[in-house]
Design a protein around this motif. Sequence first.
Motif, PDB file in Angstrom:
ATOM      1  N   GLN A  83      30.460 -12.495  -1.778  1.00 31.55           N
ATOM      2  CA  GLN A  83      30.541 -11.520  -0.685  1.00 31.55           C
ATOM      3  C   GLN A  83      29.170 -11.224  -0.100  1.00 31.55           C
ATOM      4  O   GLN A  83      29.032 -10.996   1.114  1.00 31.55           O
ATOM      5  N   ASP A  84      28.132 -11.253  -0.940  1.00 32.90           N
ATOM      6  CA  ASP A  84      26.772 -11.030  -0.437  1.00 32.90           C
ATOM      7  C   ASP A  84      26.349 -12.178   0.473  1.00 32.90           C
ATOM      8  O   ASP A  84      25.704 -11.957   1.511  1.00 32.90           O
ATOM      9  N   ALA A  85      26.708 -13.410   0.107  1.00 35.54           N
ATOM     10  CA  ALA A  85      26.389 -14.560   0.946  1.00 35.54           C
ATOM     11  C   ALA A  85      27.103 -14.459   2.286  1.00 35.54           C
ATOM     12  O   ALA A  85      26.546 -14.794   3.335  1.00 35.54           O
ATOM     13  N   LEU A  86      28.355 -13.982   2.268  1.00 34.42           N
ATOM     14  CA  LEU A  86      29.091 -13.811   3.524  1.00 34.42           C
ATOM     15  C   LEU A  86      28.456 -12.736   4.394  1.00 34.42           C
ATOM     16  O   LEU A  86      28.478 -12.821   5.631  1.00 34.42           O
ATOM     17  N   TYR A  87      27.888 -11.697   3.761  1.00 30.30           N
ATOM     18  CA  TYR A  87      27.188 -10.662   4.520  1.00 30.30           C
ATOM     19  C   TYR A  87      25.925 -11.229   5.163  1.00 30.30           C
ATOM     20  O   TYR A  87      25.609 -10.932   6.323  1.00 30.30           O
ATOM     21  N   LEU A  88      25.194 -12.051   4.412  1.00 28.57           N
ATOM     22  CA  LEU A  88      23.934 -12.594   4.912  1.00 28.57           C
ATOM     23  C   LEU A  88      24.165 -13.667   5.969  1.00 28.57           C
ATOM     24  O   LEU A  88      23.451 -13.730   6.971  1.00 28.57           O
ATOM     25  N   PHE A  89      25.186 -14.516   5.759  1.00 29.38           N
ATOM     26  CA  PHE A  89      25.422 -15.620   6.680  1.00 29.38           C
ATOM     27  C   PHE A  89      26.627 -15.303   7.564  1.00 29.38           C
ATOM     28  O   PHE A  89      27.714 -15.854   7.418  1.00 29.38           O
ATOM     29  N   THR A  90      26.388 -14.399   8.468  1.00 30.94           N
ATOM     30  CA  THR A  90      27.397 -14.036   9.460  1.00 30.94           C
ATOM     31  C   THR A  90      27.539 -15.180  10.466  1.00 30.94           C
ATOM     32  O   THR A  90      26.683 -16.080  10.528  1.00 30.94           O
ATOM     33  N   PRO A  91      28.613 -15.197  11.261  1.00 32.79           N
ATOM     34  CA  PRO A  91      28.811 -16.313  12.195  1.00 32.79           C
ATOM     35  C   PRO A  91      27.632 -16.565  13.129  1.00 32.79           C
ATOM     36  O   PRO A  91      27.308 -17.723  13.416  1.00 32.79           O
ATOM     37  N   ASP A  92      26.959 -15.505  13.610  1.00 37.54           N
ATOM     38  CA  ASP A  92      25.836 -15.736  14.518  1.00 37.54           C
ATOM     39  C   ASP A  92      24.652 -16.368  13.790  1.00 37.54           C
ATOM     40  O   ASP A  92      23.950 -17.225  14.348  1.00 37.54           O
ATOM     41  N   ILE A  93      24.410 -15.986  12.535  1.00 36.66           N
ATOM     42  CA  ILE A  93      23.324 -16.594  11.769  1.00 36.66           C
ATOM     43  C   ILE A  93      23.672 -18.034  11.428  1.00 36.66           C
ATOM     44  O   ILE A  93      22.807 -18.935  11.493  1.00 36.66           O
ATOM     45  N   MET A  94      24.927 -18.295  11.053  1.00 40.15           N
ATOM     46  CA  MET A  94      25.342 -19.664  10.777  1.00 40.15           C
ATOM     47  C   MET A  94      25.140 -20.544  12.011  1.00 40.15           C
ATOM     48  O   MET A  94      24.702 -21.700  11.904  1.00 40.15           O
ATOM     49  N   ALA A  95      25.459 -20.005  13.182  1.00 36.97           N
ATOM     50  CA  ALA A  95      25.288 -20.777  14.409  1.00 36.97           C
ATOM     51  C   ALA A  95      23.821 -21.126  14.627  1.00 36.97           C
ATOM     52  O   ALA A  95      23.504 -22.240  15.081  1.00 36.97           O
ATOM     53  N   ARG A  96      22.933 -20.210  14.296  1.00 34.98           N
ATOM     54  CA  ARG A  96      21.506 -20.495  14.483  1.00 34.98           C
ATOM     55  C   ARG A  96      21.024 -21.575  13.525  1.00 34.98           C
ATOM     56  O   ARG A  96      20.211 -22.428  13.894  1.00 34.98           O
ATOM     57  N   PHE A  97      21.490 -21.546  12.297  1.00 30.99           N
ATOM     58  CA  PHE A  97      21.123 -22.600  11.355  1.00 30.99           C
ATOM     59  C   PHE A  97      21.648 -23.955  11.835  1.00 30.99           C
ATOM     60  O   PHE A  97      20.945 -24.967  11.742  1.00 30.99           O
ATOM     61  N   ILE A  98      22.885 -23.986  12.336  1.00 30.15           N
ATOM     62  CA  ILE A  98      23.453 -25.250  12.801  1.00 30.15           C
ATOM     63  C   ILE A  98      22.689 -25.776  14.013  1.00 30.15           C
ATOM     64  O   ILE A  98      22.365 -26.964  14.107  1.00 30.15           O
ATOM     65  N   ASP A  99      22.362 -24.885  14.953  1.00 35.66           N
ATOM     66  CA  ASP A  99      21.717 -25.305  16.195  1.00 35.66           C
ATOM     67  C   ASP A  99      20.269 -25.725  15.997  1.00 35.66           C
ATOM     68  O   ASP A  99      19.779 -26.612  16.695  1.00 35.66           O
ATOM     69  N   HIS A 100      19.558 -25.086  15.062  1.00 35.87           N
ATOM     70  CA  HIS A 100      18.111 -25.285  14.969  1.00 35.87           C
ATOM     71  C   HIS A 100      17.649 -25.929  13.665  1.00 35.87           C
ATOM     72  O   HIS A 100      16.569 -26.521  13.634  1.00 35.87           O
ATOM     73  N   ALA A 101      18.400 -25.796  12.584  1.00 35.74           N
ATOM     74  CA  ALA A 101      17.890 -26.227  11.278  1.00 35.74           C
ATOM     75  C   ALA A 101      18.845 -27.148  10.543  1.00 35.74           C
ATOM     76  O   ALA A 101      18.781 -27.252   9.319  1.00 35.74           O
ATOM     77  N   ALA A 102      19.717 -27.864  11.275  1.00 36.06           N
ATOM     78  CA  ALA A 102      20.739 -28.665  10.608  1.00 36.06           C
ATOM     79  C   ALA A 102      20.158 -29.858   9.858  1.00 36.06           C
ATOM     80  O   ALA A 102      20.845 -30.453   9.031  1.00 36.06           O
ATOM     81  N   GLU A 103      18.904 -30.233  10.130  1.00 38.88           N
ATOM     82  CA  GLU A 103      18.273 -31.347   9.415  1.00 38.88           C
ATOM     83  C   GLU A 103      17.308 -30.849   8.343  1.00 38.88           C
ATOM     84  O   GLU A 103      16.587 -31.659   7.744  1.00 38.88           O
ATOM     85  N   LEU A 104      17.289 -29.554   8.098  1.00 35.60           N
ATOM     86  CA  LEU A 104      16.377 -28.972   7.111  1.00 35.60           C
ATOM     87  C   LEU A 104      17.172 -28.385   5.953  1.00 35.60           C
ATOM     88  O   LEU A 104      18.184 -27.719   6.160  1.00 35.60           O
ATOM     89  N   ASP A 105      16.706 -28.642   4.729  1.00 33.72           N
ATOM     90  CA  ASP A 105      17.274 -27.961   3.569  1.00 33.72           C
ATOM     91  C   ASP A 105      16.662 -26.563   3.478  1.00 33.72           C
ATOM     92  O   ASP A 105      15.483 -26.360   3.800  1.00 33.72           O
ATOM     93  N   VAL A 106      17.466 -25.604   3.048  1.00 29.07           N
ATOM     94  CA  VAL A 106      17.043 -24.203   3.037  1.00 29.07           C
ATOM     95  C   VAL A 106      17.205 -23.642   1.631  1.00 29.07           C
ATOM     96  O   VAL A 106      18.218 -23.888   0.966  1.00 29.07           O
ATOM     97  N   GLU A 107      16.204 -22.896   1.183  1.00 31.86           N
ATOM     98  CA  GLU A 107      16.296 -22.194  -0.097  1.00 31.86           C
ATOM     99  C   GLU A 107      15.819 -20.760   0.088  1.00 31.86           C
ATOM    100  O   GLU A 107      14.741 -20.532   0.648  1.00 31.86           O
TER     101      GLU A 107
END
Length: 374
Positions: free
Chosen positions: A230-254
């Motif tokens: 549930q904490d991950a769902l709070y952090l990765f809301t749809p707008d944040i997920m969209a930003r990762f897909i649009d800008h960082a889809a070739e980068l691994d994230v930690e």
Amino acid sequence: MDRVTMPASQPIAFDPRPLTDPVDPKAVSAFVRAAQSARRGPSAGLIVGIVGGAIALPVLLVLVPLLFTMVGPFALLGAVVLGALIAGIIAIIVSAQRRGRIARYRLSTFAAANNMTYIDRITAPPLPGMIFQIGHSRRADRIVRGVSPRFVEFGNYQYTTGSGEDSNTYNWGYIAVKLDVPLPNIVLDALGNNSFRTNLPASFRKDQRLSLEGDFDRYFSLYCPAGYEQDALYLFTPDIMARFIDHAAELDVEIVDDWMFLYTKRKVSTLDPQTWAWLFGVVGALMTKFDQWARWRDDRLRASHGPAAVPAAAAPTGGALPFAAPAGMLTPPAGVAAPGRRLKRRRTWLIIVVALVALWIIPMFITGVMNLLP
């Protein structure tokens, strides 16, 4: 090159011109002298030059006349070829060192033009990301660092595993971003840069993988500690997920402690303006969403510590990363309970043992079946 302006989310103008504009040789020489003075020791290029000269001079001054007197005129041709070979090697070394000095100078002026600073090398950088905890001979090179509006560091990183003939050297590019509060240990394994398996140096248990809505699973595999879904769902809301897909889809994230790391197998600190434009755009796009992450609190700590105020997490010690800790007091306590601090990694040794046992049992089973057949 024309001046490139970042999107409105990034208030600082992006200026790539120092990466490609002609350089003043005198300015490069002054930069090298200042860097050598700061190191208080001879540079690697100087050491290579001294060693090369020490090898070449005896050959040219002693061995060539000796061969000429002992063998005759035919030795002259061999001496000329040998001398040309040595001169060519020295020229290649000198040219490589010159290109390296110019590259460091360009990155230094590029950093200054973009309100950042340049650091040539940090040995064993004290960062908590997964790539910084592996192997030996760890070092970060050609680091470009900014501190406002938050600490961001771009660098190339290298480490070695094993020794002797069994040693392997791994190279990464990374971006380190300081967050406002510690968050659960979350890894986004980008699927676009994988082959048949993850390119990350660690693998995680499948029961920690969380599927998110939309198309996010087509681009990333997200891992979070058990109980923090549930904490991950709070952090990765749809707008944040969209930003990762649009800008960082070739980068691994930690995300680990109060840091976010972006990893790639290509160089991050480079002389390519397009690479820097992309990376600045990634950071600028994500930075506007970090305020939402700053409001996250771990209810497990709230339950165990109560509502008492505690200081914010301090910066790591060691002096290599000189930035101030977040100011003020946070209530409830900013942090992550023990179960959320680190993901559980897959036990590779157990898989190997099971495979070996299977290879031992299966032939015995097949032999037994064959013996039962008429």
